[in-house]
Design an enzyme around this catalytic site. Structure first.
Site, PDB file in Angstrom:
ATOM      1  N   TYR A   1       0.843  -1.203   0.000  1.00 40.63           N
ATOM      2  CA  TYR A   1       0.000   0.000   0.000  1.00 40.63           C
ATOM      3  C   TYR A   1       0.876   1.251   0.000  1.00 40.63           C
ATOM      4  O   TYR A   1       0.604   2.228  -0.703  1.00 40.63           O
ATOM      5  CB  TYR A   1      -0.914  -0.029   1.239  1.00 40.63           C
ATOM      6  CG  TYR A   1      -1.576   1.286   1.575  1.00 40.63           C
ATOM      7  CD1 TYR A   1      -2.375   1.953   0.647  1.00 40.63           C
ATOM      8  CD2 TYR A   1      -1.406   1.877   2.836  1.00 40.63           C
ATOM      9  CE1 TYR A   1      -2.980   3.160   0.961  1.00 40.63           C
ATOM     10  CE2 TYR A   1      -2.017   3.082   3.154  1.00 40.63           C
ATOM     11  CZ  TYR A   1      -2.792   3.728   2.213  1.00 40.63           C
ATOM     12  OH  TYR A   1      -3.375   4.924   2.516  1.00 40.63           O
TER      13      TYR A   1
ATOM     14  N   THR B   1      -8.343  17.202  -3.589  1.00 36.19           N
ATOM     15  CA  THR B   1      -7.619  16.292  -4.485  1.00 36.19           C
ATOM     16  C   THR B   1      -8.530  15.879  -5.638  1.00 36.19           C
ATOM     17  O   THR B   1      -9.632  15.377  -5.412  1.00 36.19           O
ATOM     18  CB  THR B   1      -7.126  15.049  -3.723  1.00 36.19           C
ATOM     19  OG1 THR B   1      -6.260  15.480  -2.670  1.00 36.19           O
ATOM     20  CG2 THR B   1      -6.359  14.097  -4.629  1.00 36.19           C
TER      21      THR B   1
ATOM     22  N   HIS C   1       0.080  12.293  -7.714  1.00 33.74           N
ATOM     23  CA  HIS C   1      -0.318  11.400  -6.613  1.00 33.74           C
ATOM     24  C   HIS C   1       0.786  10.364  -6.337  1.00 33.74           C
ATOM     25  O   HIS C   1       0.506   9.228  -5.971  1.00 33.74           O
ATOM     26  CB  HIS C   1      -1.632  10.694  -6.967  1.00 33.74           C
ATOM     27  CG  HIS C   1      -2.522  10.435  -5.791  1.00 33.74           C
ATOM     28  ND1 HIS C   1      -3.676  11.112  -5.547  1.00 33.74           N
ATOM     29  CD2 HIS C   1      -2.428   9.538  -4.773  1.00 33.74           C
ATOM     30  CE1 HIS C   1      -4.256  10.665  -4.451  1.00 33.74           C
ATOM     31  NE2 HIS C   1      -3.511   9.705  -3.952  1.00 33.74           N
TER      32      HIS C   1
ATOM     33  N   ASP D   1       4.467  17.976  -5.600  1.00 36.32           N
ATOM     34  CA  ASP D   1       4.970  16.756  -4.956  1.00 36.32           C
ATOM     35  C   ASP D   1       5.148  15.686  -6.017  1.00 36.32           C
ATOM     36  O   ASP D   1       5.011  15.952  -7.206  1.00 36.32           O
ATOM     37  CB  ASP D   1       4.041  16.291  -3.815  1.00 36.32           C
ATOM     38  CG  ASP D   1       2.730  15.676  -4.309  1.00 36.32           C
ATOM     39  OD1 ASP D   1       2.573  15.376  -5.511  1.00 36.32           O
ATOM     40  OD2 ASP D   1       1.833  15.490  -3.466  1.00 36.32           O
TER      41      ASP D   1
ATOM     42  N   ARG E   1      12.872  13.302  -3.207  1.00 35.40           N
ATOM     43  CA  ARG E   1      13.626  12.485  -2.248  1.00 35.40           C
ATOM     44  C   ARG E   1      14.886  13.165  -1.729  1.00 35.40           C
ATOM     45  O   ARG E   1      15.523  12.663  -0.813  1.00 35.40           O
ATOM     46  CB  ARG E   1      14.070  11.157  -2.910  1.00 35.40           C
ATOM     47  CG  ARG E   1      12.933  10.331  -3.493  1.00 35.40           C
ATOM     48  CD  ARG E   1      12.085   9.698  -2.406  1.00 35.40           C
ATOM     49  NE  ARG E   1      11.008   8.913  -2.953  1.00 35.40           N
ATOM     50  CZ  ARG E   1       9.754   9.352  -3.109  1.00 35.40           C
ATOM     51  NH1 ARG E   1       9.436  10.599  -2.766  1.00 35.40           N
ATOM     52  NH2 ARG E   1       8.809   8.568  -3.580  1.00 35.40           N
TER      53      ARG E   1
ATOM     54  N   GLY F   1       5.761  12.460   0.314  1.00 32.57           N
ATOM     55  CA  GLY F   1       4.803  11.465   0.794  1.00 32.57           C
ATOM     56  C   GLY F   1       5.528  10.265   1.368  1.00 32.57           C
ATOM     57  O   GLY F   1       5.784  10.169   2.566  1.00 32.57           O
TER      58      GLY F   1
HETATM   59  C1  LIG Z   1       0.247   5.465   1.270  1.00 32.96           C
HETATM   60  C2  LIG Z   1      -0.206   6.713   0.580  1.00 32.96           C
HETATM   61  C3  LIG Z   1      -1.487   7.178   0.810  1.00 32.96           C
HETATM   62  C4  LIG Z   1      -1.924   8.356   0.178  1.00 32.96           C
HETATM   63  N1  LIG Z   1      -3.169   8.852   0.480  1.00 32.96           N
HETATM   64  C5  LIG Z   1      -3.536  10.043  -0.049  1.00 32.96           C
HETATM   65  C6  LIG Z   1      -4.750  10.652   0.360  1.00 32.96           C
HETATM   66  O1  LIG Z   1      -5.485  10.125   1.204  1.00 32.96           O
HETATM   67  N2  LIG Z   1      -5.087  11.838  -0.208  1.00 32.96           N
HETATM   68  C7  LIG Z   1      -4.290  12.456  -1.143  1.00 32.96           C
HETATM   69  O2  LIG Z   1      -4.632  13.534  -1.635  1.00 32.96           O
HETATM   70  N3  LIG Z   1      -3.127  11.912  -1.515  1.00 32.96           N
HETATM   71  C8  LIG Z   1      -2.718  10.740  -0.983  1.00 32.96           C
HETATM   72  N4  LIG Z   1      -1.515  10.206  -1.329  1.00 32.96           N
HETATM   73  C9  LIG Z   1      -0.639  10.937  -2.281  1.00 32.96           C
HETATM   74  C10 LIG Z   1       0.267  11.933  -1.538  1.00 32.96           C
HETATM   75  O3  LIG Z   1      -0.466  12.998  -1.000  1.00 32.96           O
HETATM   76  C11 LIG Z   1       1.311  12.531  -2.465  1.00 32.96           C
HETATM   77  O4  LIG Z   1       0.690  13.119  -3.575  1.00 32.96           O
HETATM   78  C12 LIG Z   1       2.359  11.519  -2.944  1.00 32.96           C
HETATM   79  O5  LIG Z   1       2.654  10.567  -1.953  1.00 32.96           O
HETATM   80  C13 LIG Z   1       3.640  12.256  -3.319  1.00 32.96           C
HETATM   81  O6  LIG Z   1       4.544  11.393  -3.927  1.00 32.96           O
HETATM   82  P1  LIG Z   1       5.744  10.660  -3.157  1.00 32.96           P
HETATM   83  O7  LIG Z   1       5.127   9.597  -2.309  1.00 32.96           O
HETATM   84  O8  LIG Z   1       6.546  10.101  -4.273  1.00 32.96           O
HETATM   85  O9  LIG Z   1       6.483  11.678  -2.338  1.00 32.96           O
HETATM   86  C14 LIG Z   1      -1.064   9.045  -0.714  1.00 32.96           C
HETATM   87  C15 LIG Z   1       0.231   8.556  -0.926  1.00 32.96           C
HETATM   88  C16 LIG Z   1       0.666   7.407  -0.286  1.00 32.96           C
HETATM   89  C17 LIG Z   1       2.083   6.943  -0.520  1.00 32.96           C
END
Ligand SMILES: Cc1cc2nc3c(=O)[nH]c(=O)nc-3n(C[C@H](O)[C@H](O)[C@H](O)COP(=O)(O)O)c2cc1C
Length: 436
Positions: free
Chosen positions: A84, A215, A321, A352, A356, A375
């Site tokens: 996940y 979002t 995302h 985003d 890293r 994230g």
């Molecule tokens: C496990 C996980 C759950 C996420 N859940 C959401 C969420 O509930 N709402 C949302 O807008 N983005 C969600 N995201 C996306 C993050 O807000 C973000 O856009 C993304 O993780 C950025 O990329 P990175 O993981 O490569 O840094 C999620 C990302 C991950 C990894």
């Protein structure tokens, strides 16, 4: 006693060997998903993701970079939770693109600038930031650590860092807000059901949020491949068939999500794909119904960025995302220059997906972003060491950004402008980056 420097050199040589092995086509065919992650890690010149227990850091202070937390997270989490957290979608080309995108730009340092003191502070939509790096919303963080979003909030408080909270937290919004001790930015997923949207907005306002981040990149469910990967080897798809899962999840596959929705007075099935399809008129309605500032998260084109500004949003967030919804998507750093030109300073741009390193953040700031979200890196830290892990990830990213600013001759964020970056010759995007 072992000299820490020689231990580090030994660790790095071991990693070099593992990187070489990770690139081997033999491994790639044996373990496709893992090999792709490793390929990404190799592309990023970092820990290759094949570390054995002896290589895992025992404490957050031992980390060299954020990828060290990734390996501990992988070792600690149940396979389903790890999947996940880490997966992209389909062939995961988007994950690779998010890292590879940074190689399209090169840095242009200026010399003999006084950088003895650095200023990384800024203010966005009334929120003061001590660093332009912020924590992206991510749902269900109790899947990574029992204290979930509350531990992240305490880390954000210690680091004075902006935290965005998902619509679906593992810890209730009000508890996270109390742990953060300063206004959260509330991320909103909402179906086209006005009564529910209003309840969501009202709850966030009551919890002291002053900014809502809508979002918009999930018009229906994404690829199902993640579900298959969450199953893992010998890991049944239906959690009710797996005793390890049932211990926490009970009989249903996503009970926490369902509980969260029920707490909002919603039927979970209202979030089915059709109802997630909102449009610009719904954005207008949200804008008019709340006193919170409105940010739209998930934009990737200059057309949509323009529309967002025309519809009166207060900021746009360029995001794919974390390549978790659409595969083979452009990386956010690739689309940023065109979006920055279209927005032309009318509203702040956040970004985003794939960030890293301090150098990654620097490139985005130079190309027009006001702040940069992470994230997975902080979720690796959370999974590995709870609050301390998140604090350490933030400290590493901050240190890397400051080191870059010093190297680049940019004492403050105002100095980090387009002249500090140039698109490499192979990239056909004339004007992305300029000379002094
Ligand atoms: C496990 C996980 C759950 C996420 N859940 C959401 C969420 O509930 N709402 C949302 O807008 N983005 C969600 N995201 C996306 C993050 O807000 C973000 O856009 C993304 O993780 C950025 O990329 P990175 O993981 O490569 O840094 C999620 C990302 C991950 C990894």
């Amino acid at each position: 006693m072992v000299d820490p420097d020689s231990k580090r050199v030994a660790l790095q040589s071991r990693r070099a060997l593992l990187r070489f092995l990770a690139a081997s086509p033999l491994l790639a065919t044996a373990q496709p998903v893992r090999a792709l992650e490793d390929l990404i890690a190799v592309a990023a010149d970092c820990s290759p993701g094949l570390a054995d227990a002896a290589d895992l850091i025992a404490s957050p202070v031992d980390a060299i970079n954020v990828f060290d937390f990734r390996e501990v997270a992988r070792a600690k989490l149940p396979p389903g939770h790890w999947a996940y957290l880490t997966t992209g979608v389909d062939h995961e080309m988007g994950l690779l693109a998010n890292r590879a995108g940074f190689s399209r730009f090169g840095l242009r340092p200026r010399r003999l600038v006084d950088v003895t003191s650095l200023d990384t502070t800024s203010e966005i939509l009334g929120t003061k930031l001590s660093s332009p790096v912020f924590l992206c919303p991510a749902g269900m963080q109790t899947a990574f650590h029992p204290e979930g979003e509350a531990a992240v909030a305490r880390a954000a408080r210690a680091a004075d860092c902006l935290q965005m909270l998902s619509t679906f937290p593992g810890v209730p919004l009000e508890e996270v807000a109390a742990a953060r001790g300063a206004p959260l930015w509330f991320q909103l997923y909402t179906p086209r059901l006005w009564m529910l949207t209003r309840r969501q907005l009202a709850r966030a306002e009551a919890a002291g949020c002053r900014v809502v981040v809508l979002t918009v990149d999930i018009p229906g469910y994404g690829s199902q491949d993640r579900l298959r990967r969450m199953r893992g080897p010998g890991f049944p798809f239906r959690t009710r068939d797996n005793p390890q899962c049932v211990a926490c999840h009970g009989e249903s596959r996503m009970p926490q999500l369902y509980r969260g929705l029920r707490a909002l007075g919603a039927d979970p099935f209202e979030f089915s794909s059709d109802l997630m399809t909102i449009d610009w008129s719904y954005v207008d309605r949200i804008r008019d119904a709340t006193s919170m500032k409105l940010v739209i998260k998930g934009l990737l084109t200059e057309e949509d960025a323009n529309l967002a500004v025309e519809h009166g949003v207060d900021a746009v967030m360029v995001s794919n995302h974390g390549a978790r919804q659409l595969d083979n998507v452009l990386s956010t750093i690739e689309v940023l220059p065109a979006i920055a030109r279209a927005v032309d300073g009318r509203v702040p741009i956040l970004i985003d997906s794939g960030f890293r390193r301090g150098t990654d953040a620097f490139v985005a700031l130079a190309l027009g972003a006001a702040a940069v979200g992470v994230g997975r890196p902080y979720l690796w830290g959370l999974s590995a060491f709870g609050q301390e892990g998140v604090e350490a990830v933030l400290a590493i990213l901050r240190l890397e950004l400051e080191t870059t600013m010093r190297q680049m001759g940019t004492p403050d964020l105002a100095a980090v402008d387009a002249r500090r970056v140039r698109a490499r010759a192979t990239y056909e995007a004339a004007g992305d980056g300029a000379a002094d």
